[in-house]
Design a protein around this motif. Structure first.
Motif, PDB file in Angstrom:
ATOM      1  N   GLY A  51      -9.410   5.217  -1.982  1.00  0.00           N
ATOM      2  CA  GLY A  51      -9.598   6.592  -1.516  1.00  0.00           C
ATOM      3  C   GLY A  51      -9.736   6.710  -0.014  1.00  0.00           C
ATOM      4  N   SER A  52      -9.617   5.571   0.692  1.00  0.00           N
ATOM      5  CA  SER A  52      -9.677   5.571   2.151  1.00  0.00           C
ATOM      6  C   SER A  52      -8.922   4.355   2.659  1.00  0.00           C
ATOM      7  CB  SER A  52     -11.132   5.506   2.636  1.00  0.00           C
ATOM      8  OG  SER A  52     -11.681   4.228   2.343  1.00  0.00           O
ATOM      9  N   MET A  53      -8.584   4.352   3.948  1.00  0.00           N
ATOM     10  CA  MET A  53      -7.889   3.201   4.509  1.00  0.00           C
ATOM     11  C   MET A  53      -8.769   1.959   4.474  1.00  0.00           C
ATOM     12  SD  MET A  53      -5.030   2.133   5.531  1.00  0.00           S
ATOM     13  CE  MET A  53      -4.034   3.548   6.028  1.00  0.00           C
ATOM     14  N   LYS A  54     -10.065   2.151   4.673  1.00  0.00           N
ATOM     15  CA  LYS A  54     -10.998   1.015   4.621  1.00  0.00           C
ATOM     16  C   LYS A  54     -10.929   0.340   3.245  1.00  0.00           C
ATOM     17  CE  LYS A  54     -15.816  -0.091   5.845  1.00  0.00           C
ATOM     18  NZ  LYS A  54     -16.280  -0.834   4.680  1.00  0.00           N
ATOM     19  N   GLU A  55     -10.991   1.153   2.189  1.00  0.00           N
ATOM     20  CA  GLU A  55     -10.902   0.610   0.820  1.00  0.00           C
ATOM     21  C   GLU A  55      -9.575  -0.106   0.602  1.00  0.00           C
ATOM     22  OE1 GLU A  55     -11.641   3.322  -2.409  1.00  0.00           O
ATOM     23  OE2 GLU A  55     -13.299   4.272  -1.344  1.00  0.00           O
ATOM     24  N   ALA A  56      -8.487   0.486   1.106  1.00  0.00           N
ATOM     25  CA  ALA A  56      -7.148  -0.072   0.895  1.00  0.00           C
ATOM     26  C   ALA A  56      -7.012  -1.437   1.567  1.00  0.00           C
ATOM     27  CB  ALA A  56      -6.089   0.888   1.429  1.00  0.00           C
ATOM     28  N   ILE A  67       0.862  -1.187   0.000  1.00  0.00           N
ATOM     29  CA  ILE A  67       0.000   0.000   0.000  1.00  0.00           C
ATOM     30  C   ILE A  67       0.896   1.234   0.000  1.00  0.00           C
ATOM     31  CG2 ILE A  67      -1.837   1.259   1.184  1.00  0.00           C
ATOM     32  CD1 ILE A  67      -2.631  -1.403   2.536  1.00  0.00           C
ATOM     33  N   LEU A  68       0.822   2.006  -1.084  1.00  0.00           N
ATOM     34  CA  LEU A  68       1.660   3.194  -1.292  1.00  0.00           C
ATOM     35  C   LEU A  68       0.775   4.423  -1.444  1.00  0.00           C
ATOM     36  CD1 LEU A  68       4.314   2.590  -4.117  1.00  0.00           C
ATOM     37  CD2 LEU A  68       4.756   2.916  -1.708  1.00  0.00           C
ATOM     38  N   GLY A  69       1.367   5.616  -1.266  1.00  0.00           N
ATOM     39  CA  GLY A  69       0.661   6.822  -1.677  1.00  0.00           C
ATOM     40  C   GLY A  69       0.426   7.821  -0.564  1.00  0.00           C
ATOM     41  N   GLY A  70       0.022   9.014  -0.965  1.00  0.00           N
ATOM     42  CA  GLY A  70      -0.192  10.122  -0.048  1.00  0.00           C
ATOM     43  C   GLY A  70       0.245  11.408  -0.712  1.00  0.00           C
ATOM     44  N   LYS A  71       0.727  12.340   0.087  1.00  0.00           N
ATOM     45  CA  LYS A  71       1.189  13.627  -0.448  1.00  0.00           C
ATOM     46  C   LYS A  71       2.633  13.475  -0.910  1.00  0.00           C
ATOM     47  CE  LYS A  71       1.386  18.568   0.648  1.00  0.00           C
ATOM     48  NZ  LYS A  71       2.761  18.811   0.214  1.00  0.00           N
ATOM     49  N   ASP A  72       2.821  13.529  -2.208  1.00  0.00           N
ATOM     50  CA  ASP A  72       4.158  13.362  -2.796  1.00  0.00           C
ATOM     51  C   ASP A  72       5.031  14.577  -2.490  1.00  0.00           C
ATOM     52  OD1 ASP A  72       6.188  13.669  -5.121  1.00  0.00           O
ATOM     53  OD2 ASP A  72       5.480  11.620  -5.332  1.00  0.00           O
ATOM     54  N   SER A 126       3.455  -8.373  -5.441  1.00  0.00           N
ATOM     55  CA  SER A 126       2.504  -9.041  -6.333  1.00  0.00           C
ATOM     56  C   SER A 126       1.338  -8.131  -6.700  1.00  0.00           C
ATOM     57  CB  SER A 126       1.966 -10.310  -5.668  1.00  0.00           C
ATOM     58  OG  SER A 126       1.311  -9.989  -4.443  1.00  0.00           O
ATOM     59  N   ALA A 127       1.030  -7.177  -5.809  1.00  0.00           N
ATOM     60  CA  ALA A 127      -0.059  -6.227  -6.086  1.00  0.00           C
ATOM     61  C   ALA A 127       0.248  -4.905  -5.383  1.00  0.00           C
ATOM     62  CB  ALA A 127      -1.396  -6.781  -5.608  1.00  0.00           C
ATOM     63  N   LEU A 128      -0.174  -3.825  -6.029  1.00  0.00           N
ATOM     64  CA  LEU A 128       0.083  -2.484  -5.500  1.00  0.00           C
ATOM     65  C   LEU A 128      -1.238  -1.748  -5.332  1.00  0.00           C
ATOM     66  CD1 LEU A 128       2.349  -0.380  -4.848  1.00  0.00           C
ATOM     67  CD2 LEU A 128       2.276   0.291  -7.245  1.00  0.00           C
ATOM     68  N   ILE A 129      -1.442  -1.187  -4.134  1.00  0.00           N
ATOM     69  CA  ILE A 129      -2.644  -0.401  -3.868  1.00  0.00           C
ATOM     70  C   ILE A 129      -2.217   1.046  -3.657  1.00  0.00           C
ATOM     71  CG2 ILE A 129      -4.585  -0.044  -2.279  1.00  0.00           C
ATOM     72  CD1 ILE A 129      -4.203  -3.127  -1.621  1.00  0.00           C
ATOM     73  N   CYS A 130      -2.746   1.935  -4.484  1.00  0.00           N
ATOM     74  CA  CYS A 130      -2.386   3.355  -4.418  1.00  0.00           C
ATOM     75  C   CYS A 130      -3.414   4.082  -3.556  1.00  0.00           C
ATOM     76  CB  CYS A 130      -2.340   3.959  -5.816  1.00  0.00           C
ATOM     77  SG  CYS A 130      -1.198   3.110  -6.929  1.00  0.00           S
ATOM     78  N   LEU A 131      -2.985   4.529  -2.395  1.00  0.00           N
ATOM     79  CA  LEU A 131      -3.877   5.159  -1.423  1.00  0.00           C
ATOM     80  C   LEU A 131      -3.588   6.654  -1.382  1.00  0.00           C
ATOM     81  CD1 LEU A 131      -5.871   5.137   1.008  1.00  0.00           C
ATOM     82  CD2 LEU A 131      -3.924   4.510   2.457  1.00  0.00           C
ATOM     83  N   GLY A 132      -4.425   7.447  -2.064  1.00  0.00           N
ATOM     84  CA  GLY A 132      -4.179   8.886  -2.075  1.00  0.00           C
ATOM     85  C   GLY A 132      -5.261   9.639  -2.811  1.00  0.00           C
ATOM     86  N   VAL A 133      -5.238  10.944  -2.658  1.00  0.00           N
ATOM     87  CA  VAL A 133      -6.171  11.808  -3.387  1.00  0.00           C
ATOM     88  C   VAL A 133      -5.789  11.855  -4.862  1.00  0.00           C
ATOM     89  CG1 VAL A 133      -6.957  14.198  -3.637  1.00  0.00           C
ATOM     90  CG2 VAL A 133      -6.746  13.198  -1.347  1.00  0.00           C
ATOM     91  N   PHE A 167      -5.021   2.028   9.822  1.00  0.00           N
ATOM     92  CA  PHE A 167      -4.646   0.756   9.217  1.00  0.00           C
ATOM     93  C   PHE A 167      -4.829  -0.391  10.228  1.00  0.00           C
ATOM     94  CE2 PHE A 167      -1.229  -2.423   8.352  1.00  0.00           C
ATOM     95  CZ  PHE A 167      -1.657  -2.861   7.109  1.00  0.00           C
ATOM     96  N   LYS A 168      -4.316  -0.176  11.436  1.00  0.00           N
ATOM     97  CA  LYS A 168      -4.405  -1.219  12.470  1.00  0.00           C
ATOM     98  C   LYS A 168      -5.851  -1.527  12.821  1.00  0.00           C
ATOM     99  CE  LYS A 168      -1.271   0.668  15.353  1.00  0.00           C
ATOM    100  NZ  LYS A 168      -0.353   0.730  16.522  1.00  0.00           N
ATOM    101  N   GLU A 169      -6.654  -0.474  12.928  1.00  0.00           N
ATOM    102  CA  GLU A 169      -8.068  -0.662  13.263  1.00  0.00           C
ATOM    103  C   GLU A 169      -8.789  -1.457  12.171  1.00  0.00           C
ATOM    104  OE1 GLU A 169      -9.399   3.315  13.891  1.00  0.00           O
ATOM    105  OE2 GLU A 169      -8.654   3.420  15.952  1.00  0.00           O
ATOM    106  N   MET A 170      -8.497  -1.113  10.914  1.00  0.00           N
ATOM    107  CA  MET A 170      -9.162  -1.797   9.795  1.00  0.00           C
ATOM    108  C   MET A 170      -8.712  -3.265   9.705  1.00  0.00           C
ATOM    109  SD  MET A 170     -11.256   0.257   8.535  1.00  0.00           S
ATOM    110  CE  MET A 170     -11.590   1.983   8.899  1.00  0.00           C
ATOM    111  N   VAL A 171      -7.443  -3.513   9.945  1.00  0.00           N
ATOM    112  CA  VAL A 171      -6.937  -4.891   9.911  1.00  0.00           C
ATOM    113  C   VAL A 171      -7.592  -5.722  11.015  1.00  0.00           C
ATOM    114  CG1 VAL A 171      -4.888  -6.321  10.317  1.00  0.00           C
ATOM    115  CG2 VAL A 171      -4.730  -4.330   8.816  1.00  0.00           C
TER     116      VAL A 171
END
Length: 444
Positions: A396-401, A347-352, A369-376, A437-441
């Motif tokens: 677009g949210s930690m839940k989605e990621a 899981i990558l992404g945020g304010k570059d 194996s898979a990349l999830i882009c988490l950001g606006v 992230f911890k809460e969602m996991v």
């Protein structure tokens, strides 16, 4: 009565205000955002005037000194106007250092500084020394100097804090590494950032100690062009001449000239190559502080790592979830990926911040194996990684990621949150990002 203006009412600002009040300043605290309730109550209990949601420039007239939050850029017109009027603008660390004779152990670097700072604090604390934890973690140095003075302070310093330090002197300075970071604050010039990091050795004398990673090309280049007065203690993974610490035969070996120490790598609670560097830097510091071999080994065995830094969260249906939210730059992510031994859903992404992802390209191709882009805005991530990873999707949210990671990860895989970017597009801070992230996991 001298007038002290404190800009920013977070932990460092409120600490500076309390110390300023104690030292006889007329203190005014100003924050352009909202001040946390607990800090408002604290300011009021010390009879310190404050404002939030604005900066009232008329209140800054006749200022003798300004202490600003590290998050406020030097380029703001307000800061430039103070400097034009020859009003000193300093950091909370600089201000606190003026009122303490304690031994200052200061740690900086692009990566690893939180873990190293916490480990050194743990080493000194376990040895029974009177020690405070300050800087980017713990209570502010100024608050501690005012309310709970110590004999030692272990201080994590960012480049932004170092930029506001002028007369402050470290007794022990540690420079772990330098990789491009925060270039948006340094005119996109890497040398400006390097110069900022090297402020950690300013004012040091021959009786002080400078500990650094000997294999860092930028540190080595700077050392060849600078005259460092402090006694130097370089460390590296492989043994070579004049090293103060290295690893040989699965042992960390330390030699400060006056004393030697060694301990098996297997005894360390910290894992991964990057943590060997952190442990060597901390071990040298402990030996220089005359802590006994037995106490050092015990502290290494009992240390718990920093939250949000390669923090193991849970194993869900055979998949390991790791929170590395503190990885706000590319090099931090490189260290995280380098330590992975299973296939990774990343899981990558945020304010570059002007990131160059080339540094992690080979590791991503090898391990992810898979990349999830988490950001606006994930356009820069797609521009670089599309076609290089078999599966990429946006969140677009930690839940989605986390839901996407749960769907994509196979038994035996690792889901790694190691964003490479600042958190401020979707989250309050990297801590907020890691906590979500911890809460969602844990809700999977």
């Amino acid at each position: 009565m001298k007038k002290l203006i404190v800009l920013g009412a977070g932990e460092s600002g409120v600490g500076a205000a309390i110390l300023g009040k104690e030292k006889g300043y007329n203190v005014f605290v100003s924050d352009s955002g909202k001040i946390q309730t607990r800090y408002k109550q604290e300011l009021e209990s010390h009879s310190i005037a404050w404002e939030e949601g604005t900066h009232t420039l008329s209140m800054f007239e006749d200022a003798d000194l300004v202490v600003k939050s590290p998050g406020i850029p030097d380029s703001l017109p307000m800061i430039l106007s103070f400097k034009k009027a020859s009003i000193p603008v300093i950091s909370e660390i600089e201000f606190a250092g003026r009122y303490s004779n304690a031994k200052m152990i200061c740690i900086t670097g692009s990566n690893g500084k939180t873990t190293t700072t916490m480990l050194i604090y743990h080493l000194l604390k376990c040895a029974g020394l009177k020690v405070g934890l300050a800087g980017n973690i713990g209570n502010s140095l100024a608050r501690q100097v005012a309310q709970t003075p110590q004999e030692y302070y272990v201080i994590e310093l960012s480049s932004f804090q170092l930029d506001g330090m002028y007369e402050f002197k470290a007794d022990v300075a540690i420079l772990l590494n330098i990789t491009p970071d925060h270039l948006d604050r340094y005119e996109y010039k890497f040398q400006n950032y390097i110069n900022s990091k090297f402020r950690i050795v300013q004012n040091m004398s021959v009786s002080d100690c400078f500990i650094y990673w000997n294999e860092d090309p930028y540190i080595r280049k700077e050392l060849s062009e600078r005259q460092i007065k402090a006694k130097t203690y370089p460390f590296a993974l492989e043994k070579s001449e004049d090293l103060a610490a290295y690893i040989e035969n699965e042992l960390i070996k330390i030699n400060t000239g006056n004393r030697t120490f060694q301990t098996p790598v297997s005894e360390l609670t910290l894992r991964g190559q990057h943590n060997m560097y952190n442990s060597m830097a901390a071990g040298i510091t402990a030996v220089l502080a005359n802590i006994s071999d037995e106490s050092i080994r015990e502290a290494f065995r009992t240390f718990k790592g920093a939250e949000h830094r390669l923090e193991r969260v849970a194993n869900v249906k055979g998949v390991t979830y790791i929170n590395d939210s503190k990885a706000t730059n590319v090099n931090s992510c490189w260290y995280a990926l380098q330590s992975m031994t299973t296939p990774v859903v990343l899981i990558l992404g945020g304010k570059d911040k002007g990131n160059d992802y080339t540094e992690i390209e080979a590791l991503v191709k090898e391990k992810v194996s898979a990349l999830i882009c988490l950001g606006v805005d994930n356009s820069k991530l797609h521009a670089f990684f599309d076609g290089k990873v078999s599966h990429i999707e946006d969140a677009g949210s930690m839940k989605e990621a986390v839901e996407a990671a749960y769907r994509l990860a196979k038994k035996g895989d690792t889901v790694l949150l190691s964003p490479c970017c600042a958190s401020f597009d979707l989250f309050k801070s990297y801590e907020d990002r890691g906590t979500q992230f911890k809460e969602m996991v844990k809700s999977l």
